[in-house]
Design a protein around this motif. Structure first.
Motif, PDB file in Angstrom:
ATOM      1  N   ASP A  48       0.858  -1.190   0.000  1.00 30.16           N
ATOM      2  CA  ASP A  48       0.000   0.000   0.000  1.00 30.16           C
ATOM      3  C   ASP A  48       0.898   1.246   0.000  1.00 30.16           C
ATOM      4  OD1 ASP A  48      -1.507   2.220   0.748  1.00 30.16           O
ATOM      5  OD2 ASP A  48      -2.919   1.006   1.927  1.00 30.16           O
ATOM      6  N   PRO A  49       0.939   1.972  -1.147  1.00 29.24           N
ATOM      7  CA  PRO A  49       1.881   3.091  -1.249  1.00 29.24           C
ATOM      8  C   PRO A  49       1.735   4.112  -0.122  1.00 29.24           C
ATOM      9  CG  PRO A  49       0.744   2.756  -3.343  1.00 29.24           C
ATOM     10  CD  PRO A  49       0.134   1.807  -2.368  1.00 29.24           C
ATOM     11  N   ALA A  50       0.488   4.405   0.294  1.00 31.61           N
ATOM     12  CA  ALA A  50       0.298   5.413   1.336  1.00 31.61           C
ATOM     13  C   ALA A  50       0.896   4.935   2.660  1.00 31.61           C
ATOM     14  CB  ALA A  50      -1.191   5.713   1.494  1.00 31.61           C
ATOM     15  N   LYS A  51       0.687   3.652   2.968  1.00 28.81           N
ATOM     16  CA  LYS A  51       1.231   3.102   4.220  1.00 28.81           C
ATOM     17  C   LYS A  51       2.753   3.050   4.134  1.00 28.81           C
ATOM     18  CE  LYS A  51      -2.604   0.209   5.674  1.00 28.81           C
ATOM     19  NZ  LYS A  51      -3.115  -1.149   5.529  1.00 28.81           N
ATOM     20  N   TYR A  52       3.249   2.752   2.946  1.00 28.13           N
ATOM     21  CA  TYR A  52       4.706   2.687   2.773  1.00 28.13           C
ATOM     22  C   TYR A  52       5.321   4.067   3.026  1.00 28.13           C
ATOM     23  CZ  TYR A  52       9.212   2.326   0.413  1.00 28.13           C
ATOM     24  OH  TYR A  52      10.548   2.384   0.120  1.00 28.13           O
ATOM     25  N   ILE A  53       4.688   5.107   2.485  1.00 30.20           N
ATOM     26  CA  ILE A  53       5.206   6.463   2.698  1.00 30.20           C
ATOM     27  C   ILE A  53       5.150   6.822   4.183  1.00 30.20           C
ATOM     28  CG2 ILE A  53       4.811   8.928   2.234  1.00 30.20           C
ATOM     29  CD1 ILE A  53       3.993   8.099  -0.604  1.00 30.20           C
ATOM     30  N   SER A 104       9.162   9.123  -7.058  1.00 23.73           N
ATOM     31  CA  SER A 104       8.204   9.696  -8.010  1.00 23.73           C
ATOM     32  C   SER A 104       7.346   8.604  -8.661  1.00 23.73           C
ATOM     33  CB  SER A 104       8.934  10.513  -9.084  1.00 23.73           C
ATOM     34  OG  SER A 104       9.833   9.681  -9.761  1.00 23.73           O
ATOM     35  N   TYR A 105       7.899   7.387  -8.776  1.00 21.68           N
ATOM     36  CA  TYR A 105       7.104   6.275  -9.323  1.00 21.68           C
ATOM     37  C   TYR A 105       5.902   5.974  -8.441  1.00 21.68           C
ATOM     38  CZ  TYR A 105      10.988   5.264 -12.434  1.00 21.68           C
ATOM     39  OH  TYR A 105      11.948   5.348 -13.388  1.00 21.68           O
ATOM     40  N   LEU A 106       6.159   6.099  -7.138  1.00 24.84           N
ATOM     41  CA  LEU A 106       5.112   5.829  -6.165  1.00 24.84           C
ATOM     42  C   LEU A 106       3.988   6.857  -6.299  1.00 24.84           C
ATOM     43  CD1 LEU A 106       5.407   3.565  -4.149  1.00 24.84           C
ATOM     44  CD2 LEU A 106       6.183   5.207  -2.473  1.00 24.84           C
ATOM     45  N   GLN A 107       4.425   8.087  -6.526  1.00 23.95           N
ATOM     46  CA  GLN A 107       3.488   9.195  -6.711  1.00 23.95           C
ATOM     47  C   GLN A 107       2.533   8.883  -7.858  1.00 23.95           C
ATOM     48  OE1 GLN A 107       4.159  12.192  -4.804  1.00 23.95           O
ATOM     49  NE2 GLN A 107       2.041  12.592  -5.322  1.00 23.95           N
ATOM     50  N   HIS A 108       3.087   8.372  -8.935  1.00 23.80           N
ATOM     51  CA  HIS A 108       2.282   8.031 -10.096  1.00 23.80           C
ATOM     52  C   HIS A 108       1.227   6.988  -9.709  1.00 23.80           C
ATOM     53  CE1 HIS A 108       1.198   7.108 -14.190  1.00 23.80           C
ATOM     54  NE2 HIS A 108       1.412   5.828 -13.927  1.00 23.80           N
ATOM     55  N   HIS A 109       1.637   6.003  -8.908  1.00 23.87           N
ATOM     56  CA  HIS A 109       0.708   4.957  -8.481  1.00 23.87           C
ATOM     57  C   HIS A 109      -0.394   5.510  -7.606  1.00 23.87           C
ATOM     58  CE1 HIS A 109       1.361   0.708  -9.385  1.00 23.87           C
ATOM     59  NE2 HIS A 109       2.384   1.246 -10.030  1.00 23.87           N
ATOM     60  N   LEU A 110      -0.002   6.438  -6.735  1.00 27.27           N
ATOM     61  CA  LEU A 110      -0.989   7.029  -5.833  1.00 27.27           C
ATOM     62  C   LEU A 110      -2.035   7.823  -6.609  1.00 27.27           C
ATOM     63  CD1 LEU A 110       1.317   8.151  -2.944  1.00 27.27           C
ATOM     64  CD2 LEU A 110      -0.700   6.749  -2.668  1.00 27.27           C
ATOM     65  N   ASP A 111      -1.587   8.431  -7.714  1.00 29.92           N
ATOM     66  CA  ASP A 111      -2.513   9.237  -8.517  1.00 29.92           C
ATOM     67  C   ASP A 111      -3.651   8.398  -9.100  1.00 29.92           C
ATOM     68  OD1 ASP A 111      -1.096  11.433  -7.960  1.00 29.92           O
ATOM     69  OD2 ASP A 111      -0.020  11.541  -9.867  1.00 29.92           O
ATOM     70  N   GLN A 112      -3.414   7.103  -9.258  1.00 26.59           N
ATOM     71  CA  GLN A 112      -4.455   6.229  -9.813  1.00 26.59           C
ATOM     72  C   GLN A 112      -5.595   6.017  -8.804  1.00 26.59           C
ATOM     73  OE1 GLN A 112      -3.466   5.041 -12.992  1.00 26.59           O
ATOM     74  NE2 GLN A 112      -1.672   6.299 -12.504  1.00 26.59           N
ATOM     75  N   ASP A 113      -5.294   6.235  -7.548  1.00 24.54           N
ATOM     76  CA  ASP A 113      -6.289   5.970  -6.514  1.00 24.54           C
ATOM     77  C   ASP A 113      -7.004   7.277  -6.141  1.00 24.54           C
ATOM     78  OD1 ASP A 113      -7.686   5.439  -4.230  1.00 24.54           O
ATOM     79  OD2 ASP A 113      -6.053   4.382  -3.212  1.00 24.54           O
ATOM     80  N   PRO A 114      -8.333   7.353  -6.384  1.00 27.67           N
ATOM     81  CA  PRO A 114      -9.037   8.616  -6.133  1.00 27.67           C
ATOM     82  C   PRO A 114      -8.937   9.082  -4.678  1.00 27.67           C
ATOM     83  CG  PRO A 114     -10.585   6.845  -6.740  1.00 27.67           C
ATOM     84  CD  PRO A 114      -9.201   6.304  -6.894  1.00 27.67           C
ATOM     85  N   ARG A 115      -8.807   8.129  -3.734  1.00 27.03           N
ATOM     86  CA  ARG A 115      -8.709   8.536  -2.324  1.00 27.03           C
ATOM     87  C   ARG A 115      -7.409   9.298  -2.069  1.00 27.03           C
ATOM     88  NH1 ARG A 115      -8.759   3.093   0.600  1.00 27.03           N
ATOM     89  NH2 ARG A 115      -7.486   2.745  -1.228  1.00 27.03           N
ATOM     90  N   SER A 116      -6.326   8.866  -2.754  1.00 21.87           N
ATOM     91  CA  SER A 116      -5.025   9.503  -2.519  1.00 21.87           C
ATOM     92  C   SER A 116      -4.868  10.791  -3.307  1.00 21.87           C
ATOM     93  CB  SER A 116      -3.877   8.578  -2.918  1.00 21.87           C
ATOM     94  OG  SER A 116      -4.153   7.275  -2.581  1.00 21.87           O
ATOM     95  N   ALA A 117      -5.619  10.911  -4.416  1.00 22.77           N
ATOM     96  CA  ALA A 117      -5.473  12.075  -5.295  1.00 22.77           C
ATOM     97  C   ALA A 117      -5.690  13.368  -4.499  1.00 22.77           C
ATOM     98  CB  ALA A 117      -6.445  11.970  -6.452  1.00 22.77           C
ATOM     99  N   LYS A 118      -6.615  13.282  -3.529  1.00 23.42           N
ATOM    100  CA  LYS A 118      -6.937  14.438  -2.696  1.00 23.42           C
ATOM    101  C   LYS A 118      -5.706  14.970  -1.953  1.00 23.42           C
ATOM    102  CE  LYS A 118     -10.173  14.690   0.845  1.00 23.42           C
ATOM    103  NZ  LYS A 118     -11.194  13.978   1.596  1.00 23.42           N
ATOM    104  N   PHE A 119      -4.810  14.045  -1.598  1.00 24.76           N
ATOM    105  CA  PHE A 119      -3.642  14.438  -0.794  1.00 24.76           C
ATOM    106  C   PHE A 119      -2.384  14.550  -1.631  1.00 24.76           C
ATOM    107  CE2 PHE A 119      -6.482  11.872   1.895  1.00 24.76           C
ATOM    108  CZ  PHE A 119      -6.884  12.866   2.767  1.00 24.76           C
ATOM    109  N   THR A 141       1.423  14.497  -0.188  1.00 24.63           N
ATOM    110  CA  THR A 141       2.261  13.311  -0.406  1.00 24.63           C
ATOM    111  C   THR A 141       3.552  13.682  -1.114  1.00 24.63           C
ATOM    112  OG1 THR A 141       0.175  12.209  -0.828  1.00 24.63           O
ATOM    113  CG2 THR A 141       2.146  10.909  -1.183  1.00 24.63           C
ATOM    114  N   LYS A 142       3.424  14.560  -2.104  1.00 26.41           N
ATOM    115  CA  LYS A 142       4.599  14.979  -2.874  1.00 26.41           C
ATOM    116  C   LYS A 142       5.616  15.647  -1.942  1.00 26.41           C
ATOM    117  CE  LYS A 142       6.724  16.799  -6.694  1.00 26.41           C
ATOM    118  NZ  LYS A 142       7.894  17.176  -5.928  1.00 26.41           N
ATOM    119  N   GLU A 143       5.109  16.532  -1.069  1.00 28.11           N
ATOM    120  CA  GLU A 143       6.009  17.223  -0.134  1.00 28.11           C
ATOM    121  C   GLU A 143       6.697  16.231   0.804  1.00 28.11           C
ATOM    122  OE1 GLU A 143       6.787  20.385  -0.235  1.00 28.11           O
ATOM    123  OE2 GLU A 143       5.366  20.853  -1.835  1.00 28.11           O
TER     124      GLU A 143
END
Ligand SMILES: Nc1nc2c(ncn2[C@@H]2O[C@H](COP(=O)(O)OP(=O)(O)OP(=O)(O)O)[C@@H](O)[C@H]2O)c(=O)[nH]1
Ligand SMILES: [Mg+2]
Length: 276
Positions: free
Chosen positions: A121-126, A173-188, A192-194
Motif C-alpha cells: 500500500d503506497p500510502a502506508k509505505y510512505i 516519483s514512481y510511487l506518486q504516479h501509483h498514488l494518482d491512480q487511486d481517487p482517495r489519494s489524489a486528494k492528498f 504526499t509529494k512534499e
C-alpha cells in the motif's frame, strides 16, 4: 564498552519475536546476551529476560488505579520508568561489563521494524518512511530500518515494483504516479509529494529485510548491525595495523541481496510455463 540494540517499531511488527530470535542467534555465536523487557503489556515473554519492567510497574494495576485505557496506561508506565530511571540503571549495572543488551520496547508510532506487507500500500509505505526518518532524526543513534516478516511480503497483495525499489528508497516519483491512480489519494497529492521530497532530500532512510525464522536472514542483519554500532571494532587495539585489517576485509555489500530475497519470497509475474 557496552553494545546492544534498542528494538522499536509499530505494534505487532515483531519486536518481541525478534528479541527472542536474535538473543538465541547471538548466544549460538558465543555472545553473552541480556534481554531487557520494557513493554509493560508483554504478558507472556517468549524469552528469559534479565530485567523486566513488570517488576517496577504493572500495566493492569495502572489501568485500574487510574481508570486509563491501554494506551494511556502505557504512556503512564513509560513516564513512571523515566522518573525511576535509577531503578533501570541499577539493574543494568551488573550487566554492563560483559553482556550484549537487547531492549524490547512497547509498540509505538515510531519504528525501526516495519511490517513488510506495508509495501503493498503506497500510502502506508510512505507513512513508514516518514516514521523511520523522524525516528532516525530524533534518536541520533546508529540505526537500521528493518522490513520485518519478509516472508509475508505479498500476503496483502502483489507489489507494484521489485523489492529493491522499496528497500533502497531511490526514486519515490514512481510511487506518486501509483498514488494518482487511486481517487482517495489524489486528494492528498500535494501533501504526499512534499512528504516524499522531505524523505528524498534527507536521503538517509533505507531498509533491510528480515525473516526471523531464517538464520541466513538473521545472520546478515547481525553483520549490518555490528558494522553500524561499532561492535566489529570491539576488542581491537586502537592501532593503525588493527584498523587496517578491518579496512581490507571484504565488504559483503547488499547489492544482490534484495534480488535474492525477492526470488525467495515474492511470486514471479511471468508464469510462462503454466498452460493449464
Ligand atoms: N510470518 C512471520 N510472523 C512473524 C514474524 N515476526 C513476528 N511474527 C508474528 O507477528 C506477531 C506479532 O509479533 P510480536 O513479536 O508480538 O510483535 P511486537 O512488535 O512485539 O508486538 P507489540 O509488542 O504488541 O507491539 C506474532 O504472532 C508473531 O508470531 C516473522 O518474521 N514472520
Ligand atoms: Mg512486543
Amino acid at each position: 564498552m557496552v553494545f546492544g540494540q534498542v528494538v522499536i517499531g509499530p505494534p505487532g511488527s515483531g519486536k518481541t519475536t525478534y528479541c527472542n530470535g536474535m538473543s538465541q542467534f547471538l548466544k549460538l555465536i558465543g555472545r553473552k546476551v541480556a534481554v531487557i523487557n520494557l513493554d509493560p503489556a508483554n504478558d507472556s515473554l517468549p524469552y528469559e529476560c534479565a530485567i523486566n519492567i513488570e517488576d517496577l510497574i504493572k500495566l493492569s494495576d495502572v489501568m485500574t488505579e487510574h481508570s486509563l485505557g491501554p494506551n494511556g496506561g502505557l504512556v503512564y508506565c513509560m513516564d513512571y520508568l523515566e522518573k525511576n530511571i535509577d531503578w533501570l540503571q541499577s539493574k543494568l549495572e551488573p550487566l554492563l561489563k560483559d553482556h550484549y543488551l537487547l531492549f524490547d520496547f512497547p509498540g509505538q508510532g515510531a519504528d525501526s521494524k516495519v511490517d513488510a506487507h506495508l509495501c503493498s500500500d503506497p500510502a502506508k509505505y510512505i507513512s513508514a518512511l516518514i516514521l523511520s526518518l523522524s525516528t532516525m532524526l530524533h534518536l541520533e543513534l546508529p540505526h537500521i530500518n528493518v522490513l520485518s516478516k519478509i516472508d509475508l511480503i505479498e500476503s496483502y497483495g502483489k507489489l507494484s515494483f521489485n523489492l529493491d525499489f522499496y528497500t533502497d528508497v531511490q526514486d519515490l516519483s514512481y510511487l506518486q504516479h501509483h498514488l494518482d491512480q487511486d481517487p482517495r489519494s489524489a486528494k492528498f497529492r500535494k501533501l504526499t509529494k512534499e512528504l516524499c521530497d522531505v524523505i528524498e532530500d534527507f536521503s538517509i532512510v533505507n531498509f533491510t529485510t528480515l525473516d526471523i525464522q531464517d538464520k541466513e536472514s538473521v545472520g546478515n542483519l547481525v553483520k549490518l548491525i555490528d558494522k553500524s554500532n561499532g561492535y566489529i571494532f570491539a576488542g581491537i587495539d586502537a592501532s593503525a595495523v588493527e584498523f587496517s585489517k578491518i579496512a581490507v576485509r571484504q565488504v559483503d555489500w547488499d547489492y544482490y541481496r534484495a534480488a535474492a530475497v525477492q526470488e525467495k519470497y515474492m511470486k514471479d509475474d511471468e508464469d510462462f510455463n503454466n498452460d493449464d
